[in-house]
Scaffold this active site. Structure first.
Site, PDB file in Angstrom:
ATOM      1  N   LYS A 158      39.981  48.780  39.748  1.00 28.06           N
ATOM      2  CA  LYS A 158      40.038  47.770  38.684  1.00 28.06           C
ATOM      3  C   LYS A 158      41.098  48.094  37.635  1.00 28.06           C
ATOM      4  CE  LYS A 158      35.233  46.264  39.205  1.00 28.06           C
ATOM      5  NZ  LYS A 158      34.769  47.269  40.193  1.00 28.06           N
ATOM      6  N   ARG A 159      42.292  48.419  38.070  1.00 26.04           N
ATOM      7  CA  ARG A 159      43.379  48.723  37.153  1.00 26.04           C
ATOM      8  C   ARG A 159      44.029  47.431  36.647  1.00 26.04           C
ATOM      9  NH1 ARG A 159      41.015  53.137  37.385  1.00 26.04           N
ATOM     10  NH2 ARG A 159      42.008  55.068  38.031  1.00 26.04           N
TER      11      ARG A 159
END
Length: 282
Positions: free
Chosen positions: A97-98
């Protein structure tokens, strides 16, 4: 020449079905497996999950947070798990989830989407809060390296509902705008009938309420990472009604419902669930 991620995903669907086993070494799961709440425990947990998946499941999704909590030792454990998954020819979605901008985002892309990197995965999850446009270079990195990405569009946590349903300047919901932007990029850049950049959309949601059109088939086929089945309550036999014409790209992501079977029964549980998922998408 290496296959594009979208094509590899389609091959996995044909060979092993759509089930994706999440590898989430929660403290309570480590305890129930008789493992210590340490990096070594997380490594052993992950390796056992990979072994179980290799027999019947084609996709795994390590949740990086549960390794990262142990610092550098946790990342070393994760590298071992990723290496084992690659050796088993499993498709790996790193749940990271960057979401960043510029060189920072390229740094993340290099870490997770570069062949030969210790953290190499086949795809990553991405957060579009800074704008889908800020992720374009990551999409390009993925495409260049025959990798994939999944952009958060509609998630099941209640805190996200107001934001994701909010109207963007063009009148569409934020969730719909994310899907539209990903779709537009795929339409211009995808190779073949299946895209390599997809979305994350929760199976417990009414996607139409979030403004996501499930009545029109995307062209190319849009990969959809779909958490919410199993422990969270969504039923896989209802997948076609939940996702409509997005269904051809749906990946059924389950973690606790399978991992809670424990180290002895996880292979059996994964195989049984893989069969149930396959039968639901015939």
């Amino acid at each position: 020449m290496p296959m594009a991620f979208g094509d590899r995903l389609a091959s996995v669907f044909d060979a092993s079905g759509r089930l994706c086993l999440g590898i989430d070494p929660h403290a309570h799961l480590l305890a129930s497996w008789g493992l210590p709440d340490t990096a070594d425990g997380a490594r052993e947990f992950g390796l056992r999950a990979v072994n179980a998946a290799a027999a019947s499941v084609g996709i795994v999704k390590p949740q990086v947070a549960f390794f990262e909590r142990f610092g550098s030792a946790g990342y070393a454990a994760l590298e071992s798990v990723l290496s084992a998954a690659r050796a088993a020819s499993l498709l790996i979605i790193a749940d990271v989830k960057r979401g960043e901008i510029g060189s920072s985002m390229l740094g993340y892309a290099s870490a997770w989407l570069t062949p030969g990197s210790p953290l190499e995965a086949d795809a990553v999850t991405l957060n579009p809060y800074l704008g889908v446009g800020a992720l374009i270079e990551t999409f390009e990195t993925a495409q260049r390296n025959h990798k994939g990405a999944f952009v958060l569009a509609a998630t099941s946590n209640p805190e996200a509902t107001v934001l994701q349903k909010s109207a963007a300047p063009d009148g569409r919901s934020v969730a719909s705008s994310v899907v539209a932007n990903v779709g537009a990029w795929n339409a211009q850049n995808a190779v073949g009938a299946r895209a390599s950049i997809g979305i994350v959309a929760g199976a417990t949601l009414d996607l139409n309420v979030f403004g996501i059109d499930t009545t029109t088939a995307p062209d190319p086929v849009l990969p959809v990472l779909a958490p919410g089945f199993g422990f969270q309550g969504a039923r896989v036999e209802n997948a076609s009604s939940i996702f409509g014409r997005l269904s051809p790209g749906v990946i059924v992501s389950e973690s606790r419902s399978i991992l809670s079977a424990g180290p002895v029964d996880i292979a059996r549980a994964a195989a049984q669930r893989a069969t149930e998922v396959r039968e639901s998408f015939v």
